[in-house]
Design a protein around this motif. Structure first.
Motif, PDB file in Angstrom:
ATOM      1  N   VAL A  21       0.843  -1.198   0.000  1.00 54.69           N
ATOM      2  CA  VAL A  21       0.000   0.000   0.000  1.00 54.69           C
ATOM      3  C   VAL A  21       0.881   1.251   0.000  1.00 54.69           C
ATOM      4  O   VAL A  21       0.642   2.205  -0.749  1.00 54.69           O
ATOM      5  CB  VAL A  21      -0.944  -0.003   1.227  1.00 54.69           C
ATOM      6  CG1 VAL A  21      -1.615   1.350   1.407  1.00 54.69           C
ATOM      7  CG2 VAL A  21      -1.988  -1.100   1.082  1.00 54.69           C
ATOM      8  N   GLY A  32       5.387  11.952   1.771  1.00 58.93           N
ATOM      9  CA  GLY A  32       5.478  12.057   3.228  1.00 58.93           C
ATOM     10  C   GLY A  32       4.730  10.962   3.970  1.00 58.93           C
ATOM     11  O   GLY A  32       4.218  11.189   5.055  1.00 58.93           O
ATOM     12  N   ILE A  33       4.681   9.776   3.383  1.00 61.21           N
ATOM     13  CA  ILE A  33       4.001   8.662   4.038  1.00 61.21           C
ATOM     14  C   ILE A  33       5.052   7.782   4.709  1.00 61.21           C
ATOM     15  O   ILE A  33       5.970   7.295   4.048  1.00 61.21           O
ATOM     16  CB  ILE A  33       3.181   7.841   3.026  1.00 61.21           C
ATOM     17  CG1 ILE A  33       2.124   8.734   2.402  1.00 61.21           C
ATOM     18  CG2 ILE A  33       2.546   6.636   3.698  1.00 61.21           C
ATOM     19  CD1 ILE A  33       1.517   8.145   1.168  1.00 61.21           C
ATOM     20  N   GLY A  34       4.935   7.613   6.000  1.00 61.89           N
ATOM     21  CA  GLY A  34       5.852   6.754   6.737  1.00 61.89           C
ATOM     22  C   GLY A  34       5.331   5.331   6.716  1.00 61.89           C
ATOM     23  O   GLY A  34       4.878   4.836   5.679  1.00 61.89           O
ATOM     24  N   ALA A  35       5.384   4.684   7.845  1.00 59.94           N
ATOM     25  CA  ALA A  35       4.965   3.290   7.920  1.00 59.94           C
ATOM     26  C   ALA A  35       3.479   3.149   7.596  1.00 59.94           C
ATOM     27  O   ALA A  35       2.669   4.012   7.930  1.00 59.94           O
ATOM     28  CB  ALA A  35       5.243   2.749   9.314  1.00 59.94           C
ATOM     29  N   VAL A  36       3.120   2.079   6.922  1.00 63.84           N
ATOM     30  CA  VAL A  36       1.727   1.710   6.668  1.00 63.84           C
ATOM     31  C   VAL A  36       1.544   0.279   7.168  1.00 63.84           C
ATOM     32  O   VAL A  36       2.358  -0.596   6.850  1.00 63.84           O
ATOM     33  CB  VAL A  36       1.369   1.795   5.168  1.00 63.84           C
ATOM     34  CG1 VAL A  36      -0.073   1.384   4.941  1.00 63.84           C
ATOM     35  CG2 VAL A  36       1.614   3.194   4.632  1.00 63.84           C
ATOM     36  N   ARG A  37       0.511   0.057   7.972  1.00 63.38           N
ATOM     37  CA  ARG A  37       0.223  -1.286   8.473  1.00 63.38           C
ATOM     38  C   ARG A  37      -1.204  -1.620   8.066  1.00 63.38           C
ATOM     39  O   ARG A  37      -2.104  -0.791   8.179  1.00 63.38           O
ATOM     40  CB  ARG A  37       0.308  -1.355  10.001  1.00 63.38           C
ATOM     41  CG  ARG A  37       1.561  -0.789  10.596  1.00 63.38           C
ATOM     42  CD  ARG A  37       2.749  -1.687  10.484  1.00 63.38           C
ATOM     43  NE  ARG A  37       2.682  -2.869  11.341  1.00 63.38           N
ATOM     44  CZ  ARG A  37       3.581  -3.854  11.294  1.00 63.38           C
ATOM     45  NH1 ARG A  37       4.562  -3.822  10.422  1.00 63.38           N
ATOM     46  NH2 ARG A  37       3.488  -4.886  12.105  1.00 63.38           N
ATOM     47  N   GLN A  38      -1.404  -2.832   7.596  1.00 65.88           N
ATOM     48  CA  GLN A  38      -2.758  -3.241   7.246  1.00 65.88           C
ATOM     49  C   GLN A  38      -3.190  -4.404   8.125  1.00 65.88           C
ATOM     50  O   GLN A  38      -2.429  -5.351   8.349  1.00 65.88           O
ATOM     51  CB  GLN A  38      -2.845  -3.637   5.764  1.00 65.88           C
ATOM     52  CG  GLN A  38      -4.275  -4.006   5.398  1.00 65.88           C
ATOM     53  CD  GLN A  38      -4.518  -4.100   3.911  1.00 65.88           C
ATOM     54  OE1 GLN A  38      -3.820  -3.491   3.115  1.00 65.88           O
ATOM     55  NE2 GLN A  38      -5.512  -4.856   3.526  1.00 65.88           N
TER      56      GLN A  38
END
Lengths: 79, 79
Positions: A21, A32-38
């Protein structure tokens, strides 16, 4: 009575869906998107009127079926 | 700034994952379970300080990538 269960991978466990993602959002031009967790969310309609009994039952559901507690953590909301 | 997006199938859309969970819970001996719906939750770390700007950006992410708005609805929490 309604219960909502959130199941997320534990910190430190690789999350390839979240990474996919994040990569796709970057490719679409989002900056500027850091960590993404789903994770997953499960909404259950329960035939219970006691919130504490409902929470205990849903905890057992999580331990036995809904979450893999080796790699996943869960959070229960009773509404 | 952290954003949490909940994506659920819209009411009336068949949810085979939720049905599978309901069936499995019944097979494990849990009683009195009505509808079960399964969706996904996406947690994003954003390099933003303005909650309104963050919400607008995450709404665009949902419309363009995170949700299939034909069959899914989404809800955004900014924290």
């Amino acid at each position: 009575m309604k219960a909502v269960v959130h199941v997320m991978l534990k910190q430190g466990v690789l999350d390839p869906q979240g990474e996919a993602v994040r990569h796709a959002l970057g490719a679409l031009g989002f900056k500027g998107i850091g960590a993404v967790r789903q994770g997953k969310v499960i909404e259950l309609d329960l035939d219970r009127s006691d919130p504490e009994a409902a929470r205990a039952e849903v905890t057992e559901m999580c331990e036995r079926l809904l979450a893999n507690t080796v790699i996943e953590s869960y959070r229960i909301e009773i509404a």
